[in-house]
Design an enzyme around this catalytic site. Structure first.
Site, PDB file in Angstrom:
ATOM      1  N   LYS A 275       0.691  -1.361  -0.165  1.00  0.00           N
ATOM      2  CA  LYS A 275      -0.008  -0.186   0.088  1.00  0.00           C
ATOM      3  C   LYS A 275       0.892   1.060   0.056  1.00  0.00           C
ATOM      4  O   LYS A 275       0.624   2.298  -0.758  1.00  0.00           O
ATOM      5  CB  LYS A 275      -0.857  -0.021   1.193  1.00  0.00           C
ATOM      6  N   ASP A 291      -4.427   5.237 -16.299  1.00  0.00           N
ATOM      7  CA  ASP A 291      -5.325   4.350 -15.724  1.00  0.00           C
ATOM      8  C   ASP A 291      -4.671   3.463 -14.561  1.00  0.00           C
ATOM      9  O   ASP A 291      -4.235   2.523 -14.463  1.00  0.00           O
ATOM     10  CB  ASP A 291      -5.901   3.121 -16.872  1.00  0.00           C
TER      11      ASP A 291
HETATM   12  P1  NDP Z   1      -6.869   5.045 -26.996  1.00  0.00           P
HETATM   13  O1  NDP Z   1      -8.039   4.406 -27.180  1.00  0.00           O
HETATM   14  O2  NDP Z   1      -6.834   6.437 -26.856  1.00  0.00           O
HETATM   15  O3  NDP Z   1      -5.854   4.704 -28.074  1.00  0.00           O
HETATM   16  C1  NDP Z   1      -4.455   5.077 -28.174  1.00  0.00           C
HETATM   17  C2  NDP Z   1      -4.600   6.504 -29.286  1.00  0.00           C
HETATM   18  O4  NDP Z   1      -3.019   6.863 -29.096  1.00  0.00           O
HETATM   19  C3  NDP Z   1      -4.525   5.895 -30.547  1.00  0.00           C
HETATM   20  O5  NDP Z   1      -5.818   6.947 -30.932  1.00  0.00           O
HETATM   21  C4  NDP Z   1      -3.668   6.242 -31.425  1.00  0.00           C
HETATM   22  O6  NDP Z   1      -3.687   6.731 -32.557  1.00  0.00           O
HETATM   23  C5  NDP Z   1      -2.861   7.312 -30.523  1.00  0.00           C
HETATM   24  N1  NDP Z   1      -1.444   7.425 -30.918  1.00  0.00           N
HETATM   25  C6  NDP Z   1      -0.701   8.281 -31.067  1.00  0.00           C
HETATM   26  N2  NDP Z   1       0.559   8.298 -31.168  1.00  0.00           N
HETATM   27  C7  NDP Z   1       0.307   6.766 -30.834  1.00  0.00           C
HETATM   28  C8  NDP Z   1       2.090   6.169 -30.673  1.00  0.00           C
HETATM   29  N3  NDP Z   1       3.133   6.544 -30.720  1.00  0.00           N
HETATM   30  N4  NDP Z   1       1.598   4.904 -30.236  1.00  0.00           N
HETATM   31  C9  NDP Z   1       0.426   4.387 -29.885  1.00  0.00           C
HETATM   32  N5  NDP Z   1      -0.735   5.094 -30.054  1.00  0.00           N
HETATM   33  C10 NDP Z   1      -0.398   6.272 -30.588  1.00  0.00           C
HETATM   34  O7  NDP Z   1      -6.042   4.403 -25.652  1.00  0.00           O
HETATM   35  P2  NDP Z   1      -5.321   2.922 -25.282  1.00  0.00           P
HETATM   36  O8  NDP Z   1      -5.710   2.090 -26.386  1.00  0.00           O
HETATM   37  O9  NDP Z   1      -4.085   3.242 -24.939  1.00  0.00           O
HETATM   38  O10 NDP Z   1      -6.609   2.527 -24.177  1.00  0.00           O
HETATM   39  C11 NDP Z   1      -6.480   3.299 -23.040  1.00  0.00           C
HETATM   40  C12 NDP Z   1      -7.544   3.757 -22.371  1.00  0.00           C
HETATM   41  O11 NDP Z   1      -8.144   2.119 -22.306  1.00  0.00           O
HETATM   42  C13 NDP Z   1      -7.499   3.936 -20.973  1.00  0.00           C
HETATM   43  O12 NDP Z   1      -8.179   5.141 -20.857  1.00  0.00           O
HETATM   44  C14 NDP Z   1      -8.111   2.785 -19.986  1.00  0.00           C
HETATM   45  O13 NDP Z   1      -8.735   3.504 -18.812  1.00  0.00           O
HETATM   46  C15 NDP Z   1      -9.144   2.255 -20.961  1.00  0.00           C
HETATM   47  N6  NDP Z   1      -9.599   0.886 -20.921  1.00  0.00           N
HETATM   48  C16 NDP Z   1      -8.698   0.092 -19.948  1.00  0.00           C
HETATM   49  C17 NDP Z   1      -9.202  -1.337 -19.803  1.00  0.00           C
HETATM   50  C18 NDP Z   1      -8.666  -2.179 -18.911  1.00  0.00           C
HETATM   51  O14 NDP Z   1      -7.554  -1.792 -18.424  1.00  0.00           O
HETATM   52  N7  NDP Z   1      -9.156  -3.444 -18.627  1.00  0.00           N
HETATM   53  C19 NDP Z   1     -10.384  -1.773 -20.621  1.00  0.00           C
HETATM   54  C20 NDP Z   1     -10.886  -0.797 -21.692  1.00  0.00           C
HETATM   55  C21 NDP Z   1     -10.282   0.590 -21.636  1.00  0.00           C
HETATM   56  P3  NDP Z   1      -4.183   5.615 -33.823  1.00  0.00           P
HETATM   57  O15 NDP Z   1      -5.683   5.728 -33.506  1.00  0.00           O
HETATM   58  O16 NDP Z   1      -3.857   6.365 -34.905  1.00  0.00           O
HETATM   59  O17 NDP Z   1      -3.367   4.411 -33.602  1.00  0.00           O
END
Ligand code: NDP
Length: 436
Positions: A275, A291
């Site tokens: 913790k 997150d």
């Molecule tokens: P996003 O859905 O926002 O996707 C990442 C975005 O970053 C994409 O739009 C991508 O663009 C863009 N991007 C820009 N530059 C880069 C780069 N260099 N590398 C990678 N991506 C890039 O977020 P995540 O997919 O990361 O998901 C995280 C979110 O999901 C958090 O808010 C979390 O709370 C939530 N979440 C968590 C879950 C869990 O932990 N079990 C379940 C569901 C959701 P492009 O589209 O062009 O690729």
């Protein structure tokens, strides 16, 4: 950016702290105004982030000082409501600095997802599928990548598919695990899209290819047990840096190492040990717009990997070298983009303050902060006793809680620390007397 002239930062009034950070280019003019005016999160922005919005909820944002990580100075932003945590991290970082600071590295940075299927009630059927997935790995990976093509264009994408069969009389499960390089994103959303696409394809195949046993898709989702997304931080502290005047450095080092061993054998202690680590980890994960529920889930599950819940950080006293050596490894599924990171103004400011770290850099900073937090907690616990350090801040919180305002907060908290009992009733009595 170099950390100069920030000694005594904690003694400055808030406006002067912001001015110093601005002068040293940690924050821009606009960011200074944003903080000064306590602008938080605009309601229209918040309304687009969640459902049924009724307002926003603020946390204090502070800076932990003295951090040297891989020979670079950092001011570490922490969003946390608990008193003492930021001061404790700064104190531990100062001790670590005496040994050159923290060394931090990323051991691996890939996310894991899973596609879960029903319908296989014999291990032999699972073996047929396992062989098929192995033999067709490349085309299946390509198909998953096509569901989010920009990730492969950035150099990321699916790296591996593996299978597991969990036989059970009531409900056997066949699971396909997918490992993905999500580049700068935490990747939950993009992976879920890819997993859904591939899981549907696999289910379709099971009906189309005669030699394959039938499958029914149950779910397809990222796993938060991020065992392939690990950061490790270490430090070596000369024991003299651990002791205050009048304390025996050897005794301090030995007792910290004993406290760390206790967390390896006693789950009741391990939980509190961890913790304390999460006090630091969460504070930066939140501040950076990541997150923290995902990180919390991952760290606690990782702490139980041996079958027993254990402490995540360990300390060893190397008597012959006069060093206390600390080590922590944490699963940290963090991003420098994605989610609310580029949306929340405070998260954007925090990334600027940290000099725009990549996702891997951020993992390294969080791991070092977790280790620092653990050192401070163990030291306080086995040397001074944890309440001593907390007293004055607790007294302040109590004073505020019973309605003290302005100068009254200091006056009540000082009197409270000398009172027989530090509780609401005593605080109220002190305030009433002050106001007479
Ligand atoms: P996003 O859905 O926002 O996707 C990442 C975005 O970053 C994409 O739009 C991508 O663009 C863009 N991007 C820009 N530059 C880069 C780069 N260099 N590398 C990678 N991506 C890039 O977020 P995540 O997919 O990361 O998901 C995280 C979110 O999901 C958090 O808010 C979390 O709370 C939530 N979440 C968590 C879950 C869990 O932990 N079990 C379940 C569901 C959701 P492009 O589209 O062009 O690729």
């Amino acid at each position: 950016m170099t950390q100069v002239n920030l000694q005594g930062f904690y003694r400055l009034p808030l406006e002067e702290r912001l001015a110093r950070l601005n002068e040293l280019h940690y924050i821009s003019d606009a960011e200074k105004d944003y903080l000064k005016n306590n602008q938080g999160l605009a309601l229209d922005l918040a309304d687009n982030m969640v459902e049924n919005l009724i307002g926003t909820y603020s946390l204090p944002l502070g800076l932990a000082m003295n951090f040297v990580i891989n020979q670079k100075d950092y001011l570490v932003p922490m969003a946390i409501e608990e008193p003492s945590v930021i001061a404790a991290a700064s104190y531990a970082a100062k001790m670590a600095k005496a040994g050159g600071g923290f060394h931090s590295e990323v051991l691996d940075r890939q996310m894991t997802g899973q596609m879960v299927f029903l319908g296989l009630d014999q291990a032999s059927q699972a073996e047929i599928w396992t062989r098929y997935i192995k033999d067709h790995q490349e085309e299946l990976i390509q198909l998953a990548n096509q569901a989010h093509p920009s990730l492969s264009r950035r150099g990321g994408g699916v790296r591996q598919l593996e299978t597991a069969y969990y036989p059970s009389e009531s409900e056997p499960f066949f699971v396909v695990y997918m490992t993905v390089d999500t580049q700068e994103a935490m990747g939950a959303n993009m992976m879920n899209t890819m997993l859904e696409a591939l899981a549907s394809h696999i289910e379709d195949l099971s009906h189309e290819v005669e030699s394959l046993p039938g499958l029914e898709k149950l779910m397809a989702i990222l796993s938060n047990l991020a065992t392939q997304c690990l950061a490790k931080a270490t430090c070596q502290i000369p024991i003299e840096a651990l002791a205050k005047p009048g304390q025996n450095p050897k005794e301090v080092a030995k007792r910290i190492s004993q406290a760390s061993q206790l967390a390896q054998v006693d789950p009741y202690r391990a939980t509190t040990h961890n913790k304390g680590i999460m006090n630091g980890v969460d504070a930066l994960v939140i501040a950076s717009g990541n997150d923290w529920r995902a990180v919390e889930a991952a760290c606690h599950a990782y702490a139980s990997q041996s079958g027993q819940y254990c402490g995540l950080a360990k300390w060893n006293y190397l008597e012959d070298q006069g060093l206390l050596v600390g080590e922590i490894t944490l699963p940290l599924a963090l991003g420098s983009v994605g989610g609310s990171i580029k949306i929340h103004p405070a998260a954007k400011l925090v990334h600027h303050l940290l000099d725009h770290p990549s996702a891997s850099e951020l993992m390294k900073i969080v791991a070092a902060l977790g280790l620092a937090q653990n050192l401070a907690a163990l030291r306080a616990l086995v040397i001074e006793g944890i309440q001593v350090g907390h007293m004055s801040l607790q007294a302040r919180s109590l004073a505020i809680a019973i309605g003290a305002q302005g100068d009254e907060v200091d006056q009540v908290s000082q009197a409270l620390q000398k009172a027989k009992h530090m509780d609401r009733q005593s605080a109220k009595a002190i305030l009433d007397e002050l106001r007479q």
